[in-house]
Design a protein around this motif. Structure first.
Motif, short mmCIF file in Angstrom:
data_model
loop_
_atom_site.label_atom_id
_atom_site.label_comp_id
_atom_site.label_asym_id
_atom_site.label_seq_id
_atom_site.Cartn_x
_atom_site.Cartn_y
_atom_site.Cartn_z
N UNK A 1 0.80 -1.22 0.00
CA UNK A 1 0.00 0.00 0.00
C UNK A 1 0.84 1.27 0.00
N UNK A 2 2.04 1.22 0.52
CA UNK A 2 2.84 2.44 0.58
C UNK A 2 4.20 2.29 -0.10
N UNK A 3 4.17 1.84 -1.34
CA UNK A 3 5.41 1.68 -2.10
C UNK A 3 6.17 3.00 -2.23
N UNK A 4 5.45 4.10 -2.34
CA UNK A 4 6.10 5.41 -2.49
C UNK A 4 6.94 5.75 -1.26
N UNK A 5 6.63 5.12 -0.14
CA UNK A 5 7.39 5.35 1.09
C UNK A 5 8.32 4.17 1.39
N UNK A 6 8.69 3.43 0.34
CA UNK A 6 9.63 2.32 0.46
C UNK A 6 9.10 1.26 1.41
N UNK A 7 7.79 1.12 1.46
CA UNK A 7 7.10 0.10 2.23
C UNK A 7 7.34 0.20 3.74
N UNK A 8 7.54 1.43 4.24
CA UNK A 8 7.68 1.67 5.68
C UNK A 8 6.47 2.47 6.15
N UNK A 9 6.15 2.44 7.45
CA UNK A 9 4.99 3.18 7.95
C UNK A 9 5.08 4.68 7.64
N UNK A 10 3.93 5.28 7.40
CA UNK A 10 3.86 6.70 7.08
C UNK A 10 3.82 7.51 8.36
N UNK A 11 4.83 8.30 8.60
CA UNK A 11 4.91 9.21 9.73
C UNK A 11 5.09 10.61 9.15
N UNK A 12 3.98 11.34 9.02
CA UNK A 12 4.01 12.63 8.34
C UNK A 12 5.01 13.61 8.96
#
Length: 181
Positions: A106-117
């Motif tokens: 789901x978050x490939x754009x974030x290199x598959x790590x959790x999104x922490x804005x």
């Protein structure tokens, strides 16, 4: 000084090693290539962070929402993509509709790590390089003290920039290599 802080201090130096599209590659991100001047057809690379608004018709504008809004690559407007990325995303949609699941994170754009804005806003850097009808946007950020680098490849189609691929330098994967069947 923490490892992540040291990385951010070195980041602008690493971006200088990328050069124009013809010289931008994983080795350049890691500093193995030497900086080169843009070719006659190329445009000098330009760096930014999340607080810097990109030109509306720039390659950076095409990838920015994945970081500003935490947009999901699999749900993004297909009009922003062209092959091979579009084909992989469409095959993923067919797979999901068949009930067999999802082949993309789901978050490939974030290199598959959790999104922490907050962490992303603090550490995000990007570099855009254009050479004729091809462009690359390299993004780097730190998550959980681990540096991440991704490269977005774009192509000018019908007067606008379309995403052709997304590669993770740190995760060693490429969107175009996924087999969603």
């Amino acid at each position: 000084m923490m490892l992540g802080q040291r990385f951010l201090w070195l980041l602008p130096t690493a971006f200088l090693a990328i050069g124009p599209v013809g010289g931008a590659c994983a080795e350049g991100l890691l500093g193995a290539k030497t900086a080169t001047a843009p070719s006659a057809a190329g445009v000098a690379p330009s760096a930014s962070n999340l607080a810097t608004a990109p030109a509306p018709d720039s390659p950076t504008a095409q990838v920015r929402s994945f970081y500003v809004d935490g947009a999901d690559l699999a749900l993004a407007d297909r009009g922003r993509f062209t092959d091979p990325a579009r084909m992989v995303l469409e095959k993923n949609e067919i797979l999901k509709k068949s009930g067999q699941g999802d082949c993309l994170d789901q978050n490939m754009a974030l290199d598959e790590v959790p999104y922490d804005k907050a962490m992303l806003e603090k550490t995000f850097k990007s570099l855009e390089s254009i050479n004729g009808d091809e462009a690359r946007v390299v993004v780097a950020f730190v998550e959980g003290s681990e540096p991440h680098r991704l490269e977005w490849k774009l192509k000018k189609v019908g007067g606008g920039w379309k995403i052709t691929d997304l590669l993770s330098v740190t995760g060693e994967w490429a969107l175009s290599q996924y087999q969603c069947e």
